[in-house]
Write an enzyme that holds these catalytic residues in place. Structure first.
Site, PDB file in Angstrom:
ATOM      1  N   ASP A 127      27.271 -24.761  22.954  1.00 50.04           N
ATOM      2  CA  ASP A 127      26.869 -26.141  22.673  1.00 50.04           C
ATOM      3  C   ASP A 127      28.074 -27.065  22.829  1.00 50.04           C
ATOM      4  OD1 ASP A 127      25.444 -28.367  22.049  1.00 50.04           O
ATOM      5  OD2 ASP A 127      24.977 -27.809  19.977  1.00 50.04           O
ATOM      6  N   HIS A 139      24.160 -30.234  23.763  1.00 46.75           N
ATOM      7  CA  HIS A 139      22.766 -30.669  23.697  1.00 46.75           C
ATOM      8  C   HIS A 139      22.619 -32.190  23.793  1.00 46.75           C
ATOM      9  CE1 HIS A 139      23.701 -31.033  19.287  1.00 46.75           C
ATOM     10  NE2 HIS A 139      22.894 -32.077  19.401  1.00 46.75           N
ATOM     11  N   SER A 161      27.017 -29.188  15.880  1.00 49.31           N
ATOM     12  CA  SER A 161      25.889 -28.696  16.668  1.00 49.31           C
ATOM     13  C   SER A 161      24.565 -29.013  15.992  1.00 49.31           C
ATOM     14  CB  SER A 161      26.007 -27.183  16.883  1.00 49.31           C
ATOM     15  OG  SER A 161      24.867 -26.671  17.542  1.00 49.31           O
ATOM     16  N   SER A 201      25.757 -35.470  15.564  1.00 51.93           N
ATOM     17  CA  SER A 201      25.975 -34.396  16.527  1.00 51.93           C
ATOM     18  C   SER A 201      27.149 -34.664  17.450  1.00 51.93           C
ATOM     19  CB  SER A 201      24.742 -34.205  17.411  1.00 51.93           C
ATOM     20  OG  SER A 201      24.049 -33.051  17.090  1.00 51.93           O
ATOM     21  N   GLY A 247      22.484 -38.283  14.131  1.00 47.23           N
ATOM     22  CA  GLY A 247      23.489 -39.241  14.524  1.00 47.23           C
ATOM     23  C   GLY A 247      24.892 -38.702  14.401  1.00 47.23           C
TER      24      GLY A 247
END
Length: 361
Positions: free
Chosen positions: A235, A206, A332, A317, A315
């Site tokens: 993801d 993402h 994720s 991910s 921040g």
């Protein structure tokens, strides 16, 4: 990587915009399961070794396996089975057998029922082998008619499912550990990998799309280009390095040292893990569920995730989830924060490596 150019590229984190995870506690239930006296002592195992044994026993037991988890205190692998014959196989292999009520097939059917009848934004469900149920969690956006519908579906599943409510909101997490930037967004580098003999790194899907360029500082020169990205459904994404900077297989521990990463491994419920991210740096927790389905809303549904008690914030991910020198997952999303606590969901690393034809390195 840090927020500046440096001679070595470290593994970690994720980026750009959103929020972290929900606290969905685990209720230890005894009604659905019972421990039997064993003729063989369970072998003391590390969490990673327990995961390897779990994979082997899963193949050997087939339909007689009803899930596994790691007992960190006893340092043993607990294997749920449906009959005494299967329990004997587990004991001989060095695991601890536990006869339970619900088979994996029955729990899978319960998940399918939830998918068919309760696909609602702001929900997640995963199999928890400790409770031998499918744990369904609804975030704060699920209310009114949607909450009533979800409650009815879970109630109809009887002892195969349990429902929990979260005070937070499920969102993908954007930003992270050793920061990486693209346009106005910030994510975290997950792990350095090798694909086709060339250096790459993996992060959350993402975070960006194929063709996007990435830098290790805001507005800095590109260090790589994203060559593949999968989200939703999965993801994960992979970026090919375009410069000659060193890229060791390490995770930044934010204390002046790093953790070498030598391999990828599967998560096991009960496994103690750490997460590194650029916003909140390093935090630890425990794996509480596997094969989680998370509905982030707007049609963004991700399946097959690892559920944990590790906190995370915007921040973080794409950042690294690891156990010692083993790469476990990529951050994720979820809900909560690192002040009040929370839960996170992670994309399993082995799946991402297999999809890209890459290996840790």
């Amino acid at each position: 990587m840090k927020h500046r150019r440096m001679p070595k590229r470290k593994v970690a984190m994720a980026g750009g915009a959103v929020v972290a995870l929900v606290a969905a506690g685990v209720t230890f239930q005894s009604a659905n399961a019972s421990d039997n006296t064993e003729q063989f002592a369970a072998k003391p195992l590390s969490a990673v070794a327990a995961g390897n044994l779990a994979s082997t026993l899963s193949k050997d037991l087939g339909a007689d396996s009803a899930g596994t988890y790691y007992d960190a205190e006893a340092k043993s692998l607990v294997v749920n089975v449906v009959d005494e014959a299967a329990a004997q196989i587990v004991r001989k292999a060095g695991g601890k057998a536990r006869i339970v009520e619900n088979t994996l097939a029955e729990l899978k059917t319960a998940r399918q029922t939830l998918t068919t009848k309760a696909t609602i934004p702001g929900t997640s469900w995963s199999v928890n082998p400790v409770t031998n149920t499918v744990v369904v969690t609804a975030d704060r956006t699920v209310k009114g008619a949607q909450w009533t519908k979800l409650s009815q579906v879970v109630k109809a599943l009887g002892g195969k499912a349990e429902l929990k409510k979260s005070a937070g909101e499920f969102k993908p997490l954007i930003a992270g550990g050793d920061a990486i930037h693209s346009g106005g967004g910030r994510c975290s580098l997950g792990f350095n990998v090798v694909k086709g003999g060339e250096p790459h790194f993996i992060t959350a899907g993402h975070c960006g799309k194929a063709g996007s360029e990435w830098s290790d500082s805001a507005g800095g020169a590109p260090i790589g280009t994203m060559v593949d990205s999968q989200f939703p459904g999965n993801d994960f994404s992979i970026v090919k390095y375009s410069d000659s900077t060193e890229h060791p297989s390490e995770v930044d521990l934010y204390n002046g040292s790093s953790q070498p990463i030598t391999k990828a491994g599967e998560a096991t419920v009960g496994m103690k893990v750490q997460r590194s991210g650029s916003t909140t740096q390093v935090h630890d927790g425990e794996v509480t569920g596997l094969d989680a389905t998370v509905n982030y809303g707007n049609g963004d549904i991700v399946e097959g995730l690892i559920q944990t008690t590790v906190c995370a914030e915007p921040g973080d991910s794409g950042g690294s989830l690891f156990a010692g020198d083993t790469a476990i997952g990529l951050t994720s999303g979820g809900s909560g924060d690192c002040s009040a606590g929370g839960e996170t969901f992670f994309q399993p690393v082995p799946e991402a490596l297999a999809a890209f034809g890459a290996e840790i390195g």
